[in-house]
Design a protein around this motif. Structure first.
Motif, PDB file in Angstrom:
ATOM      1  N   LEU A  54       9.216  -1.302 -23.495  1.00  0.00           N
ATOM      2  CA  LEU A  54       8.735  -0.055 -24.003  1.00  0.00           C
ATOM      3  C   LEU A  54       7.335   0.330 -23.315  1.00  0.00           C
ATOM      4  N   ALA A  55       6.367  -0.651 -23.128  1.00  0.00           N
ATOM      5  CA  ALA A  55       5.137  -0.101 -22.713  1.00  0.00           C
ATOM      6  C   ALA A  55       5.247   0.492 -21.218  1.00  0.00           C
ATOM      7  N   ALA A  56       6.171  -0.226 -20.430  1.00  0.00           N
ATOM      8  CA  ALA A  56       6.395   0.170 -19.056  1.00  0.00           C
ATOM      9  C   ALA A  56       7.130   1.330 -19.018  1.00  0.00           C
ATOM     10  N   LEU A  57       8.088   1.674 -19.808  1.00  0.00           N
ATOM     11  CA  LEU A  57       8.696   2.815 -19.914  1.00  0.00           C
ATOM     12  C   LEU A  57       7.853   4.030 -20.268  1.00  0.00           C
ATOM     13  N   VAL A  99       4.025  -5.988 -17.678  1.00  0.00           N
ATOM     14  CA  VAL A  99       2.465  -5.663 -17.118  1.00  0.00           C
ATOM     15  C   VAL A  99       2.219  -5.080 -15.625  1.00  0.00           C
ATOM     16  N   THR A 100       3.293  -5.813 -14.580  1.00  0.00           N
ATOM     17  CA  THR A 100       3.171  -5.190 -13.211  1.00  0.00           C
ATOM     18  C   THR A 100       3.341  -3.719 -13.109  1.00  0.00           C
ATOM     19  N   SER A 101       4.332  -3.316 -13.895  1.00  0.00           N
ATOM     20  CA  SER A 101       4.726  -1.905 -13.908  1.00  0.00           C
ATOM     21  C   SER A 101       3.673  -0.785 -14.505  1.00  0.00           C
ATOM     22  N   VAL A 102       3.307  -1.399 -15.466  1.00  0.00           N
ATOM     23  CA  VAL A 102       2.042  -0.430 -16.111  1.00  0.00           C
ATOM     24  C   VAL A 102       0.772  -0.520 -15.095  1.00  0.00           C
TER      25      VAL A 102
END
Length: 385
Positions: A54-57, A99-102
């Motif tokens: 959800l954090a990445a989205l 974490v990589t996406s964010v």
């Protein structure tokens, strides 16, 4: 001009980011589903992994809206907490995805220390992944040395090498993508400068015409006035003739100046079409001219005035990327995109031209629909009165 250039480049970046939202969101959702579906083996595993997804989205959606800075830190904290929990508790080799996406979205937007942050991200992913060896060594305490070594190789591959390699690749691509947006911004600013220069050139041309009309007249008036002063006593009749010529000359100049001010000087429609095409192309605007038929002689000049005024308005007021000009026997239609969403600007020049067209039996209509601004001038069959 700076404020307008900044507004335009931000609008362009916004369109590009929305395009990314529409094109990249489906594969991102698929990746998020894979992370959860593959690594969740118990209901509570989802409680650990879903927050990172959800954090990445959320970060991606805010990035497409050019608002990543507001949510970067909370999203990064949540996603960064999921990776060690995924490694040590759930045994998920894909928990690094959040974490990589964010971080890949946030780090290139940092004002400074971008590469240090990128290096810290890669080290974090690799270091947390390596801690899985501690768990595996505890679980495999009873195995032989060969089996333990084979298990360690498998852990290194799944929890260290693959996550680190993917993270490094993603962060590099993110930096490349941000440089692309920088180039787009520079090109958009250059296009805006070209448009401003085109308007300035038009003003200089107008000033040159005004100088041609009035400069010569004023010089002649000065000479004739001096001559009339010398003759007023010695030759009154000759002085009176000079004064009449001055009066006629001034009256003719006033008439020419009015014609120039209201774009009533004779225009060559073909020349105006070519001039408009050159101005639009210089400003980076695609232009398509369709000549269905040649206009009648009685309306050609007026249509040229409409085209000239509309060209200036597009360069000054719109954020156009393309213009379509259609010429018929009795009218002209100019359509441009990039129209202001809050409505068309006040176009005094076109308002004055509309009064003249109506007086000559024609009509001039301007409409705004679906982001396109249309200027259409038309005369009934038979041309202007």
């Amino acid at each position: 001009m700076k404020a307008r250039s900044l507004r335009i480049t931000e609008a362009t970046q916004g369109r590009l980011r929305r395009l990314n939202l529409y094109t990249a969101l489906p594969p991102i959702l698929l990746a998020a589903y894979v992370v959860v579906a593959v690594d969740v083996h118990a209901w509570w595993h989802a409680l650990v992994l879903v927050p990172g997804v959800l954090a990445a989205l959320v970060a991606f959606e805010r990035w497409t809206a050019n608002d990543i800075g507001r949510v970067a830190l909370p999203c990064l904290v949540v996603a960064a907490a999921v990776w060690p929990l995924g490694v040590l508790v759930v045994g998920s080799p894909n928990a690094y995805w959040g974490v990589t996406s964010v971080a890949s979205l946030a780090i290139p937007r940092m004002p400074r220390h971008q590469y240090v942050a990128a290096g810290a991200l890669v080290a974090f992913v690799a270091g947390i992944g390596a801690t899985r060896l501690l768990v595996e060594s505890g679980v495999s305490g009873g195995l032989g040395a060969f089996q333990l070594l084979a298990g360690a190789d498998d852990v290194l591959m799944k929890f260290v090498l693959i996550p680190t390699g993917v993270t490094l690749l993603v962060i590099v691509l993110s930096f490349v993508g941000e440089r692309f947006y920088d180039i787009v911004q520079e090109l958009e600013a250059s296009r805006e400068r070209e448009a401003e220069l085109a308007v300035i050139r038009e003003r200089v041309r107008f000033a040159g015409d005004l100088h041609d009309i009035q400069g010569h007249t004023l010089h002649v008036v000065k000479l004739k006035t001096a001559l009339a002063q010398k003759l007023v006593h010695s030759d009154p009749d000759r002085a009176a003739d000079e004064l009449r010529e001055i009066n006629d000359l001034v009256g003719d100049t006033i008439k020419q100046t009015k014609e120039l001010a209201y774009a009533q000087r004779r225009l060559n429609l073909s020349a105006e079409l070519e001039n408009a095409k050159n101005l639009f192309e210089a400003a980076g605007i695609r232009v398509r001219i369709t000549r269905e038929s040649e206009p009648e002689a009685g309306v050609s000049e007026m249509l040229g005035q409409v085209l000239r005024e509309t060209t200036t308005n597009i360069l000054r007021h719109a954020q156009a990327t393309q213009v379509r000009v259609t010429l018929t026997a009795s009218g002209i239609t100019i359509v441009n995109d990039g129209a202001a969403r809050h409505g068309p600007p006040e176009l005094r020049g076109l308002s004055a031209l509309r009064q003249r067209l109506v007086a000559d039996g024609g009509d001039l209509a301007v409409t705004l629909a679906a982001g396109e601004f249309t200027t259409a001038a038309a005369f009934p069959a038979g041309g202007a009165r």
